[in-house]
Design an enzyme around this catalytic site. Structure first.
Site, short mmCIF file in Angstrom:
data_model
loop_
_atom_site.label_atom_id
_atom_site.label_comp_id
_atom_site.label_asym_id
_atom_site.label_seq_id
_atom_site.Cartn_x
_atom_site.Cartn_y
_atom_site.Cartn_z
N PRO A 1 -28.15 1.40 46.92
CA PRO A 1 -28.15 0.27 47.87
C PRO A 1 -28.60 -1.00 47.16
O PRO A 1 -29.79 -1.20 46.92
CB PRO A 1 -29.17 0.70 48.93
CG PRO A 1 -30.10 1.62 48.21
CD PRO A 1 -29.30 2.31 47.15
N ASP B 1 -31.66 -3.23 42.89
CA ASP B 1 -31.68 -1.94 43.58
C ASP B 1 -32.72 -2.03 44.69
O ASP B 1 -33.93 -2.12 44.41
CB ASP B 1 -32.03 -0.83 42.58
CG ASP B 1 -31.93 0.56 43.18
OD1 ASP B 1 -31.97 0.68 44.42
OD2 ASP B 1 -31.82 1.53 42.41
N HIS B 2 -32.25 -1.99 45.95
CA HIS B 2 -33.16 -2.20 47.08
C HIS B 2 -34.14 -1.05 47.26
O HIS B 2 -35.13 -1.18 47.99
CB HIS B 2 -32.35 -2.40 48.37
CG HIS B 2 -32.96 -3.40 49.29
ND1 HIS B 2 -34.33 -3.63 49.35
CD2 HIS B 2 -32.41 -4.26 50.19
CE1 HIS B 2 -34.58 -4.56 50.27
NE2 HIS B 2 -33.44 -4.97 50.78
N ARG B 3 -33.92 0.07 46.59
CA ARG B 3 -34.88 1.17 46.66
C ARG B 3 -36.16 0.83 45.92
O ARG B 3 -37.21 1.41 46.19
CB ARG B 3 -34.26 2.45 46.07
CG ARG B 3 -33.05 2.97 46.84
CD ARG B 3 -32.38 4.10 46.10
NE ARG B 3 -31.86 3.68 44.80
CZ ARG B 3 -31.21 4.48 43.96
NH1 ARG B 3 -31.00 5.75 44.29
NH2 ARG B 3 -30.75 4.03 42.82
N ILE C 1 -36.74 -2.75 44.67
CA ILE C 1 -37.01 -4.20 44.71
C ILE C 1 -36.69 -4.74 46.10
O ILE C 1 -35.65 -4.43 46.67
CB ILE C 1 -36.15 -4.96 43.68
CG1 ILE C 1 -36.43 -4.46 42.26
CG2 ILE C 1 -36.42 -6.45 43.75
CD1 ILE C 1 -35.58 -5.14 41.22
#
Length: 416
Positions: A215, A389-391, A393
């Site tokens: 994501p 990477d939203h996991r 950041i």
């Protein structure tokens, strides 16, 4: 004493490799540190050196994919005499280790046939005696020759001692005889060109597919490059004779590395179970090499000068294009920069490079009108896009990193 030679693990995560060819024949004497065979891993093609002195008694795997730890050859370490003479009188117990990996009586011929089928015009390379095995050529040159149906023996080498380089093969006219397996395809497919994926290309496909599943989000900014361009010109003016000329991207590597140290959440890797935030900035630079996209790493970029980064970059890029990178050159990166500005691309979005949690896409520098102190002036502007990477950041992490990077680009003296 007979010693089994197994396929070594040359880097973290390596599970198998493809033996391209042997540089020694059965019965040849070998010395420790001498190149023994060429191995194609999922990242690089490199020569693997012998770890002991002795005689190459038997080649168990002539070519093809092999798992790490599997026996690929047997080396006689008792003395310098070739194993061909003592073999008939050898104690059966000595030969026992080779029995499980040895094939019935046919395989030598079968291996030769497979080599001829795989290498097209290079078929004779499987024979121990003559021909192509005596021709000095880089692994990449041989691969290009196989793919294009070029007889490697007909190419004139421009490298040391007449060694054939990739550039020599690329300049050679394509062979009229295509590999046997491809002939029916050519007849039925007309103008369609079928390109088999190399190990490097397969890895690129696999890793980008993994990256696509993450994501991600993108953040874009622009920056005034006036000071960066002036800094580079100053560095070039004070360049020592024969030293590497720094590029704009070298300056970017330095500035991004300094920004990464100030924003540790971006200088991180994600393993699925944990986030590792690194104390040093190891910046990968995307390089379009002949064998595919590779990302060699400039280590400790935050502690190096722009000139030191330029030297490291020149070495890495040169070896990438000659297909001479080692696995260590490609591992340990904490952040990647992809710059397509030299191709005139103004702005683009780069795909994440797992396990890193961010990658910066840098476009071309273009003169644009901007407002400064109530006046419209023309300034060299660059567009940058950060993929995160939203996991690992959040949006604020990426935004503050870009704020710092823009301020350093517009006032690079703050980073030096």
């Amino acid at each position: 004493m007979a010693t089994e030679l197994t396929l070594p693990r040359l880097g973290q995560g390596m599970e198998s490799g493809v033996i391209v060819r042997w540089l020694k024949q059965e019965g040849d004497s070998i010395a420790k540190g001498e190149p023994l065979y060429e191995l194609d891993t999922d990242k690089v093609t490199q020569e693997v050196e012998a770890e002991v002195d002795g005689v190459l008694q038997k080649i168990v795997v002539a070519e093809g994919e092999v798992d790490v730890g599997a026996t690929i050859a047997v080396i006689e370490t008792n003395g310098a005499e070739p194993a061909a003479e003592p073999e008939p009188a050898a104690d059966p117990a000595t030969e026992t280790p080779t029995e499980p990996d040895a094939s019935p009586a046919e395989p030598p011929a079968a291996a030769a046939e497979e080599t001829q089928a795989d290498s097209g015009a290079q078929g004779p390379t499987a024979a121990p005696a003559p021909g192509d095995t005596r021709i000095k050529a880089s692994p990449l040159a041989r691969r290009i020759a196989r793919e294009r149906g070029i007889d490697i023996s007909s190419v004139s080498g421009t490298g040391p001692e007449g060694r054939i380089l990739a550039e020599d093969v690329e300049r050679a006219p394509a062979g009229v005889e295509a590999p046997t397996a491809a002939a029916p395809m050519a007849a039925s497919a007309g103008e369609i060109e079928v390109v088999q994926l190399s190990s490097v290309r397969k890895t690129i496909a696999r890793r980008l597919s993994e990256a696509w599943a993450a994501p991600v989000f993108q953040l874009g900014v622009s920056a005034d490059m006036t000071e960066v361009l002036a800094l580079r010109e100053t560095l070039v003016e004070h360049l020592a004779e024969g030293d590497t000329k720094p590029t704009v991207n070298d300056v970017f590597v330095k500035l991004a590395a300094v920004a990464l140290i100030r924003h540790r959440p971006v200088n991180a890797t994600f393993s699925g179970e944990e986030i590792q935030r690194h104390p040093a900035a190891h910046v990968g630079i995307a390089v379009a090499a002949p064998q595919g996209l590779v990302v060699p790493v400039v280590r400790d970029a935050d502690r190096r000068t722009v000139q030191e980064i330029a030297r490291a970059r020149a070495d890495l890029v040169g070896r990438a294009r000659d297909n001479k990178l080692k696995l260590d050159d490609l591992q340990g990166g904490t952040f990647t920069i992809s710059n397509l500005g030299m191709f005139g691309v103004e702005q683009f979005t780069a795909v994440l490079n797992p396990p890193q949690v961010a990658i910066l896409a840098v476009g071309s520098v273009k003169d644009e009108p901007v407002a400064r102190d109530g006046q419209v002036v023309v300034r060299p502007i660059v567009n940058m896009v950060l993929t995160c990477d939203h996991r690992a950041i959040d949006g604020a992490d990426g935004a503050t990193f870009l704020q710092t990077l823009v301020s350093l680009v517009e006032r690079p003296a703050l980073a030096l």
